[in-house]
Design a protein around this motif. Structure first.
Motif, PDB file in Angstrom:
ATOM      1  N   ARG A   1      31.124  38.565  55.863  1.00 40.00           N
ATOM      2  CA  ARG A   1      31.834  37.754  55.467  1.00 40.00           C
ATOM      3  C   ARG A   1      31.077  36.273  55.496  1.00 40.00           C
ATOM      4  O   ARG A   1      31.151  35.370  54.608  1.00 40.00           O
ATOM      5  CB  ARG A   1      33.488  37.599  55.924  1.00 40.00           C
ATOM      6  CG  ARG A   1      34.229  38.485  55.079  1.00 40.00           C
ATOM      7  CD  ARG A   1      35.708  38.165  55.590  1.00 40.00           C
ATOM      8  NE  ARG A   1      36.168  38.645  56.902  1.00 40.00           N
ATOM      9  CZ  ARG A   1      36.354  39.680  57.444  1.00 40.00           C
ATOM     10  NH1 ARG A   1      36.327  40.636  56.570  1.00 40.00           N
ATOM     11  NH2 ARG A   1      36.865  39.782  58.565  1.00 40.00           N
TER      12      ARG A   1
ATOM     13  N   LYS B   1      28.579  35.935  53.013  1.00 39.87           N
ATOM     14  CA  LYS B   1      29.044  35.502  51.873  1.00 39.87           C
ATOM     15  C   LYS B   1      29.101  34.178  51.563  1.00 39.87           C
ATOM     16  O   LYS B   1      28.897  33.582  50.513  1.00 39.87           O
ATOM     17  CB  LYS B   1      30.454  36.215  51.509  1.00 39.87           C
ATOM     18  CG  LYS B   1      30.099  37.695  50.793  1.00 39.87           C
ATOM     19  CD  LYS B   1      31.756  38.142  50.403  1.00 39.87           C
ATOM     20  CE  LYS B   1      32.528  38.568  51.475  1.00 39.87           C
ATOM     21  NZ  LYS B   1      33.596  39.355  50.882  1.00 39.87           N
TER      22      LYS B   1
ATOM     23  N   ARG C   1      29.833  39.677  42.900  1.00 40.36           N
ATOM     24  CA  ARG C   1      30.565  38.394  43.153  1.00 40.36           C
ATOM     25  C   ARG C   1      31.924  38.161  42.462  1.00 40.36           C
ATOM     26  O   ARG C   1      32.458  37.514  42.831  1.00 40.36           O
ATOM     27  CB  ARG C   1      29.466  37.227  42.506  1.00 40.36           C
ATOM     28  CG  ARG C   1      28.150  37.290  43.312  1.00 40.36           C
ATOM     29  CD  ARG C   1      27.414  35.974  42.672  1.00 40.36           C
ATOM     30  NE  ARG C   1      25.988  36.038  43.064  1.00 40.36           N
ATOM     31  CZ  ARG C   1      25.676  35.700  44.389  1.00 40.36           C
ATOM     32  NH1 ARG C   1      26.723  34.930  45.028  1.00 40.36           N
ATOM     33  NH2 ARG C   1      24.492  35.631  44.773  1.00 40.36           N
TER      34      ARG C   1
ATOM     35  N   GLY D   1      34.050  39.758  44.928  1.00 41.50           N
ATOM     36  CA  GLY D   1      33.642  39.243  46.557  1.00 41.50           C
ATOM     37  C   GLY D   1      33.517  40.221  47.506  1.00 41.50           C
ATOM     38  O   GLY D   1      33.765  39.842  48.674  1.00 41.50           O
ATOM     39  N   HIS D   2      33.136  41.314  47.007  1.00 39.05           N
ATOM     40  CA  HIS D   2      32.993  42.285  48.303  1.00 39.05           C
ATOM     41  C   HIS D   2      31.493  43.105  48.092  1.00 39.05           C
ATOM     42  O   HIS D   2      30.833  43.049  46.958  1.00 39.05           O
ATOM     43  CB  HIS D   2      33.960  43.616  48.463  1.00 39.05           C
ATOM     44  CG  HIS D   2      34.034  44.296  46.970  1.00 39.05           C
ATOM     45  ND1 HIS D   2      35.273  44.915  46.855  1.00 39.05           N
ATOM     46  CD2 HIS D   2      33.321  44.563  46.195  1.00 39.05           C
ATOM     47  CE1 HIS D   2      35.169  45.824  45.692  1.00 39.05           C
ATOM     48  NE2 HIS D   2      33.724  45.431  45.276  1.00 39.05           N
TER      49      HIS D   2
END
Ligand code: P6P
Length: 333
Positions: A33, A36, A184, A187-188
């Motif tokens: 995370r 990211k 994207r 988001g994982h």
């Protein structure tokens, strides 16, 4: 079959073969995370006030980029409250970062280069995050630099992110190398390569040629033979790539083979080399070996080195097995 997300992969690894514990699973989820968040910060580039220098130097005496500091802060803030770490250490900080008393401590030590290749950030070339996970020795009261000084064979996990055309997360727990690509939209991270293997042969080498006059004779001999191509003892032509972001060069080698060299040179001889053992050479060496490659200093296996300092530097020669064997043999000659 729906895509295997990082979360699903980690849950199944914990459930099925106990390669990882719940705390190690949590650690990798937290780091992913943070990667990211770093990817998002980098992606803003000139649209936000994140480029350029931070106006400070790091412990290496290198000018820090704003994104070096931002990336380091993201990793510290993401990891310090979770109860999975005994301490953290970073290229950007002289001393280890201890877990604040208000948070519980855990069994793991996290060491990282928060933004590797940051000299490339202002010219929009791929950069990345490299991290290594060790266990904190039992019964340690006062965590200090010494607890980190474990050989690379003690790593329980190693990984790196590449912030490039896609954002990738490469991981190993000592049972093979996996690659995840950031989706994207959702988001994982999604598993995109289940078992990365480095071809034992290659026709591609990576080295900063501008240092040629400073190399030791075995490296000069090896590179001269590559440059001689068909006309020389190798009897074939070779190609060269040098991104100057280790994460990008290593990912290319994991994908299509190659040899990456940052050898000892007379410029860096006093420091022991250019690249740092704890958070560049060791995690990359574990990943490369897990993918069937080799990683040495030219004289010894990187993972066997007993560290003496947190920010220790070492020569690095890694990649396709047969080429690393050749370079290492030339050092013995
Ligand atoms: P040079 C980036 O600063 C780094 O630590 C590695 O990512 C990279 O391989 C190397 O240094 C580049 O060094 O001397 O080519 O700038």
């Amino acid at each position: 079959m729906p895509p295997v997300t990082l979360a699903r992969f980690l849950i199944e690894a914990e459930r099925n073969n106990h390669v990882i514990s719940a705390d190690l699973r949590f650690l990798v989820e937290v780091v992913s995370r943070a990667c990211k968040a770093i990817s998002i910060a980098i992606g803003k580039g000139g649209l936000a006030d994140v480029l350029g220098s931070a106006g400070s130097d790091n412990v290496q005496g290198e000018a820090q980029k704003k994104l070096d500091v931002i990336s380091n802060d993201i990793l510290l803030e993401a990891n310090e409250w979770g109860g999975h770490l005994a301490a953290m250490a970073s290229e950007e900080m002289e001393a280890p970062h201890l877990i604040p008393h208000r948070y519980p401590k855990g069994e793991f030590l996290l060491v990282f280069d928060p933004l590797d290749g940051s000299s490339n950030i202002d010219v929009n070339i791929s950069v990345g995050t490299i991290f290594s996970v060790l266990r904190c020795p039992e019964g340690v009261e006062a965590v200090d630099e010494k607890v980190f000084l474990q050989p690379g064979t003690q790593q329980v996990c190693a990984g790196f992110a590449v912030y490039g055309p896609t954002t990738l997360l490469v991981l190993t727990f000592g049972d093979g190398v996996k690659c995840f690509t950031l989706d994207r939209e959702f988001g994982h991270f999604v598993l995109t390569q289940d078992n990365m293997r480095i071809p034992e042969e290659t026709k591609e080498f990576a080295i900063n040629m501008s240092n040629a006059r400073f190399w030791e004779p075995p490296v000069q001999r090896y590179v001269d033979e590559l440059l001689a191509g068909k006309t020389g003892p190798r009897g074939q032509d070779f190609n060269m790539r040098w991104v100057a972001s280790m994460v990008a060069d290593v990912f290319r080698i994991l994908t299509r083979g190659g040899i990456f060299m940052y050898p000892l040179d007379s410029k860096m001889k006093d420091q022991g080399g250019k690249l740092r053992l704890m958070y560049e050479a060791n995690p990359m060496a574990m990943i490369v070996e897990q993918a069937g490659g080799l990683a040495t200093t030219g004289r010894e296996r990187i993972l066997d080195i007993q560290p003496t300092k947190l920010h220790q530097r070492v020569p690095v020669i890694l990649g396709s097995k047969h080429e690393v064997e050749r370079v290492t043999a030339y050092h013995r000659d």
